[in-house]
Design a protein around this motif. Structure first.
Motif, short mmCIF file in Angstrom:
data_model
loop_
_atom_site.label_atom_id
_atom_site.label_comp_id
_atom_site.label_asym_id
_atom_site.label_seq_id
_atom_site.Cartn_x
_atom_site.Cartn_y
_atom_site.Cartn_z
N UNK A 62 0.91 -1.11 0.15
CA UNK A 62 0.01 -0.20 0.08
C UNK A 62 0.76 1.17 0.15
N UNK A 63 0.39 2.24 -0.73
CA UNK A 63 1.34 3.50 -0.70
C UNK A 63 0.34 4.54 -0.50
N UNK A 117 -7.94 -0.81 6.73
CA UNK A 117 -9.07 -0.67 5.77
C UNK A 117 -8.20 -0.68 4.41
N UNK A 118 -7.28 -0.33 4.22
CA UNK A 118 -6.58 -0.30 2.87
C UNK A 118 -6.27 -1.70 2.29
N UNK A 147 -4.91 -7.65 13.68
CA UNK A 147 -3.83 -6.55 14.03
C UNK A 147 -3.52 -6.86 15.35
N UNK A 148 -4.41 -7.07 16.45
CA UNK A 148 -3.93 -7.34 17.65
C UNK A 148 -3.39 -8.80 18.08
N UNK A 173 -2.26 4.54 10.75
CA UNK A 173 -0.80 4.99 10.83
C UNK A 173 -0.80 6.48 11.04
N UNK A 174 0.04 6.78 12.02
CA UNK A 174 0.10 7.85 12.73
C UNK A 174 1.41 8.58 12.58
N UNK A 175 1.65 10.11 12.37
CA UNK A 175 3.23 10.51 12.59
C UNK A 175 3.63 10.49 13.97
#
Length: 779
Positions: free
Chosen positions: A30-31, A49-50, A58-59, A83-85
Motif C-alpha cells: 500500500x502507498x 481498511x486499505x 492486528x491485535x 498509521x500516525x506521525x
C-alpha cells in the motif's frame, strides 16, 4: 539448501530471505502521499481498511512496523488500524534533492507470519527561501576589461524541489552588468555577471550591485546578496586556462593528500600582472570546499578529506586563476569517484521462531532476514547461504569429534584478474614519446610465486603497423607509456590487449582490452580551397556598376583538417582598396557589396581575407582577391593591360609562329583520323549491341558539381571571342574554373575585342543576380 539473491543498485537495494520449512506467507503493498512537516499524531492512513484486514487480526498478530534505520517516523495504532506521525518529517533532511522522496516500511504480523510493504511519499512544501553561501561578493576588475568579460558568482541554494525550488535571478542595477546562467550536470545553474560596457575608473571607481534569487512558490520566497566591485587600473589580460574543463577520477577511501590533477593558466601580461595564483571558488558548497584544496602557485588539486562513493559519487569544482592585477578566469574540474568494495553485507532478523515442533510440515517459515549491502554494482551483490546438514533430529543430539592438523600448500589454480576488463584513456596529440598514460592492474588470489603478476603487450597491428611501435607496457608495474608522438589527423583511436600472467607452472593468464583516444590539438592552419591562388595570373571577380547592395561578388571556401572547435572557421576582411564597398560573411565567407556601386569607384579593387580557426591559440590563412568594377570585358582588359604595349617582340617570333602552325596542322590531322576511327568503332559497336538485344547505356559527359560544402558556387558560361587580324598580337583562351566563367588573355592581346556571350540552355538560374563572372589575365 543454497539460495543466491543478487542485490539491486546501491542505496536502494534490500532483500528479504525466507528460510523455508513451512507454509506460504501472505504479502500486500500500500502507498500513501503526505506533505512534509506534518505534526505529531497526524493520520497518514487507515492501513487495516486499505489492506482489508480485521482489527482483531492486528491485535492477535501483534502487528508492528519495521524500518531499516533507527528513526521511527510512523507508528501503528492496533486498536484503530491507523498509521500516525510519530516524528515530524523534513523532506529536505530525508531526501535532499532526490525526487520522489519516499519512506519504505514493513508491517509484520505473526501467527501466521505475514509481511506487508508500505510506501509513504513525502511531498515538498515551500518552507525554504533561496539563500547564498556568502554574505556578499567582492571583485576587483580592471578598467581595461573588455565587454563580455565574465565573473562567476556560483549559485543560490534552495533545498526545496520542483516549483518550490530556485527558479530565477535578477540583478539591479543592470546598465553596466548583466546576468548569464550556465547549466550544470545536476540540473542547477551557476550565475555569472557579464560586463556590458567598458569601465572607466576615473568616472566611477566602484559599484554595488544587488543579486536576488526567487523560487516558484506561492507566495514567492527570495534571497539577496550584494556584489561589491572595485575598478582597478591598467591590467589588460586575464589569465586563460589551457582547458575549460578538466576531468579526473579517484577511488573512494583514497588517502588524504592524493594529487588529483593540475590546472594551468597563462597570462599574456608582463611583470606582476602575469603572475597567476589559483583558488577554489568560494561559491561551492562547504562540504565540497573543505574536501579539496589547490596549491596557489602550481595549480595542483589535492584531496583534503575522505571521499565515500556511497555518499557522493561525483564532484564538480570551479577553479579560479587570478593575476596580480585582479583579473580572473574560471575552469571546471569534474571528479568521478570510483567505487570499491568497502562495505560488508548487513543482516537483520525480521522475525524468527524460537522453537519448531517435531513433525512440522515441509515449507514451514522458520525466520525472515533482511540482507543489505550499500556498495554498487557487483560490489553490492549479496549471496545468502544456509549451512548444510542442519541437525534437526535426535534429542539430545549426539556427536563425536577428532582434531587433525592439515598444512595446505598453494596450487596455481587462480588466474590473474584485472580490475576492469576494458580500460579507456585519452592522450593529447603531438605528445612527447615516453609519456605515461595510465596503469593497468591485475591481482592473483594465489600465494608467493603463483601470485607474481607480469604484464605483456599482446601482438596486434594498428593501421598495418605493430602496436608495440605505438605503446609499451612495463612488465612489473603495468604502466602504459607512449612510444611515438600521435597525430589526431592520422589516427583517432586504437585498441590493443594486455595480458596479465602469473609466475606459476604452468602459468595462468587473463586479458584486458585498452582503448586509447587521441585528442585533437590545433596544429593545422585553415586551407583555402577557393579562390585558387596562382602566381602566374591575376584573377579578378567582375562586379557590374549596376550591382545592388548585397550583390554576391564571390565566396571564399576553406577547410581545416582539425576537429571540433579547432575546425570552426571565421572569415574577416583584413585589407581592402575601399572598405566601405565590400564586406565578408563571418561564418560563410561570402563577399558582398555593402553599398551601391558608383561611377567613382575604381575599376581595380584588391581584397585581403583572413580565415581563422577557433583553436587556442588560433591559426589563420590569407587569400587575396582582385575585383574588377566594370560592365564589360574590354573595360577590364584596358585597365589590366595598359603596360603590355611596351613589350618588345622577339625577332624570331615569325619563325616560331610558322613552327607552331605546322605543329597545330599535324595535331589537327591526327585528331581527325582518331575521331573517324572512334566513330566507325562506335557505329560497329552499336550495330552489335542492337543485334544482340543488349541494353544500351547512354553516356553523359561529366560536369562540374557543387562541392557540397557551401552549395552556392554558380554554374558555367561559354564565351566566344573575336580577335584582330594581327597574328602576332592576338591570342585568347576560355575555360571554366569552379563553376565560374574564366577568361584567360595573353598580355599582348589587342585593345579592341568583340565579345559574344552564349548562354547554355541547360542552366536554369542565369537570371539570378548572384551569378559571378571571373576574369583571369595572364601576365
Amino acid at each position: 539448501i543454497r539460495t543466491t539473491m543478487p542485490g539491486p543498485e546501491a542505496m536502494a537495494r534490500h532483500s528479504v530471505l525466507f528460510l523455508t520449512l513451512l507454509i506460504q506467507i501472505a504479502r500486500g503493498q500500500v502507498s500513501y502521499s503526505i506533505p512534509e512537516e506534518m505534526t505529531k499524531g497526524s493520520m497518514v492512513g487507515n492501513i487495516a481498511q486499505d489492506l482489508g484486514l480485521d482489527l482483531q487480526r492486528l491485535k492477535s498478530g501483534k502487528a508492528r512496523i519495521f524500518t531499516r534505520d533507527s528513526t521511527e517516523y510512523i507508528e501503528l495504532n492496533r486498536n484503530t488500524g491507523l498509521l500516525l506521525i510519530r516524528e515530524k518529517m523534513d523532506r529536505e533532511s530525508l531526501c535532499a534533492k532526490t525526487t520522489p522522496c519516499a519512506v519504505h516500511l514493513q508491517m509484520i504480523l505473526e501467527n501466521p507470519m505475514e509481511l506487508y510493504t508500505i510506501t509513504i511519499e513525502i511531498t515538498d512544501i515551500n518552507d525554504n527561501a533561496p539563500s547564498f553561501l556568502k554574505k556578499d561578493f567582492r571583485f576587483e576588475i580592471s578598467e581595461s576589461a573588455a565587454s563580455g568579460a565574465g565573473f562567476m558568482l556560483g549559485r543560490a541554494f534552495d533545498p526545496d524541489v520542483g516549483t518550490h525550488a530556485l527558479q530565477s535571478y535578477s540583478l539591479k542595477p543592470s546598465d553596466q552588468f548583466r546576468l548569464e546562467l550556465h547549466s550544470q550536470a545536476d540540473g542547477s545553474k551557476n550565475v555569472e555577471i557579464i560586463l556590458q560596457r567598458p569601465l572607466d575608473r576615473e568616472t566611477q571607481s566602484s559599484f554595488t550591485l544587488l543579486l536576488e534569487a526567487f523560487d516558484g512558490g506561492d507566495p514567492v520566497l527570495s534571497g539577496t546578496v550584494q556584489i561589491h566591485i572595485i575598478v582597478l587600473d591598467n591590467n589588460d589580460n586575464a589569465p586563460v586556462f589551457m582547458q575549460k574543463v578538466y576531468k579526473t577520477t579517484i577511488s573512494e577511501n583514497a588517502p588524504k593528500g592524493t594529487i588529483l590533477t593540475m590546472v594551468s593558466a597563462s597570462d599574456a601580461d608582463e611583470g606582476s600582472n602575469s603572475v597567476v595564483t589559483y583558488y577554489i571558488s568560494d561559491t561551492m558548497d562547504s562540504n565540497v570546499f573543505d574536501m579539496f584544496l589547490v596549491k596557489e602557485q602550481t595549480g595542483e588539486l589535492i584531496l583534503n578529506g575522505q571521499v565515500d562513493y556511497e555518499k557522493v559519487s561525483h564532484y564538480e569544482l570551479n577553479i579560479q586563476a587570478k593575476d596580480q592585477g585582479g583579473l580572473s578566469n574560471t575552469c571546471k574540474v569534474i571528479i568521478d569517484v570510483l567505487d570499491i568494495n568497502d562495505n560488508s553485507p548487513s543482516i537483520q532478523i525480521l522475525s524468527s521462531s524460537h522453537s519448531i515442533p517435531e513433525g512440522s510440515k515441509f515449507g514451514t517459515v522458520v525466520a525472515m532476514l533482511n540482507v543489505d549491502d550499500i556498495d554498487s554494482g557487483v560490489n553490492g551483490q549479496v549471496h545468502c547461504v544456509i549451512n548444510e546438514n542442519i541437525p534437526f533430529g535426535g534429542v539430545p543430539a549426539l556427536s563425536s569429534s577428532v582434531s587433525l592438523r592439515v598444512q595446505i600448500s598453494d596450487v596455481n589454480d587462480n588466474a590473474p584478474v584485472f580490475e576492469k576488463s576494458h580500460y579507456e584513456a585519452c592522450v593529447l596529440e603531438n605528445n612527447t614519446p615516453g609519456l605515461s598514460i595510465f596503469t593497468v592492474k591485475a591481482s592473483d588470489a594465489d600465494w608467493n610465486q603463483n601470485a607474481r603478476v607480469s604484464y605483456i603487450l599482446e601482438d596486434s597491428t594498428v593501421n598495418g603497423v605493430s602496436v608495440s611501435s605505438y605503446v609499451s607496457v612495463h612488465p612489473d608495474s603495468g604502466l602504459i607509456t607512449t612510444v611515438r608522438s600521435f597525430d589526431y589527423e592520422q589516427l583517432k583511436d586504437f585498441h590493443f590487449r594486455v595480458k596479465a600472467q602469473d609466475g606459476g607452472s604452468p602459468p595462468l593468464s587473463s586479458n584486458a582490452t585498452v582503448k586509447i583516444i587521441i585528442q585533437d590539438e590545433n596544429d593545422n592552419a585553415p586551407q583555402v580551397l577557393y579562390p585558387v591562388q596562382t602566381g602566374a595570373s591575376v584573377v579578378a571577380e567582375i562586379v557590374p556598376r549596376a550591382a545592388d547592395v548585397g550583390y554576391l561578388v564571390t565566396k571564399v571556401v576553406a577547410v581545416d583538417v582539425d576537429s571540433g572547435q579547432n575546425a570552426w572557421l571565421s572569415y574577416k576582411l583584413q585589407k581592402a582598396t575601399d572598405r566601405a564597398l565590400f564586406k565578408v560573411g563571418l561564418q560563410n565567407g561570402e563577399i558582398r557589396t555593402v553599398r551601391q556601386v558608383t561611377d567613382k569607384d575604381a575599376v581595380k579593387q584588391k581584397l585581403t581575407v583572413v580565415v581563422e580557426d577557433n583553436g587556442q591559440p588560433s591559426r589563420s590563412a590569407v587569400v587575396s582577391i582582385n575585383v574588377a568594377v566594370a560592365d564589360s570585358f574590354p573595360e577590364v582588359l584596358s585597365e589590366f593591360t595598359d603596360f603590355t604595349h611596351e613589350k618588345q617582340y622577339d625577332k624570331n617570333l615569325t619563325f616560331y609562329l610558322v613552327l607552331a602552325l605546322a605543329a597545330v596542322a599535324f595535331l589537327f590531322i591526327t585528331c581527325v583520323v582518331v575521331i573517324i576511327s572512334v566513330k566507325v568503332y562506335r557505329w560497329r559497336q552499336s550495330r552489335f549491341l542492337y543485334q544482340s538485344n543488349l541494353p544500351v547505356i547512354p553516356y553523359y559527359p561529366p560536369h562540374y558539381a557543387d562541392t557540397g560544402v557551401t552549395g552556392t558556387l554558380p554554374h558555367g558560361y561559354n564565351y566566344e571571342v573575336c580577335m584582330t587580324t594581327d597574328s602576332r598580337k592576338s591570342d585568347c583562351k576560355f575555360s571554366t574554373l569552379g563553376g565560374q566563367n574564366v577568361l584567360v588573355v595573353d598580355p599582348s592581346f589587342a585593345e579592341t575585342i568583340q565579345r559574344t556571350i552564349k548562354k547554355n540552355s541547360s542552366i536554369d538560374d542565369l537570371s539570378s543576380a548572384e551569378s559571378v563572372r571571373k576574369v583571369t589575365l595572364d601576365f
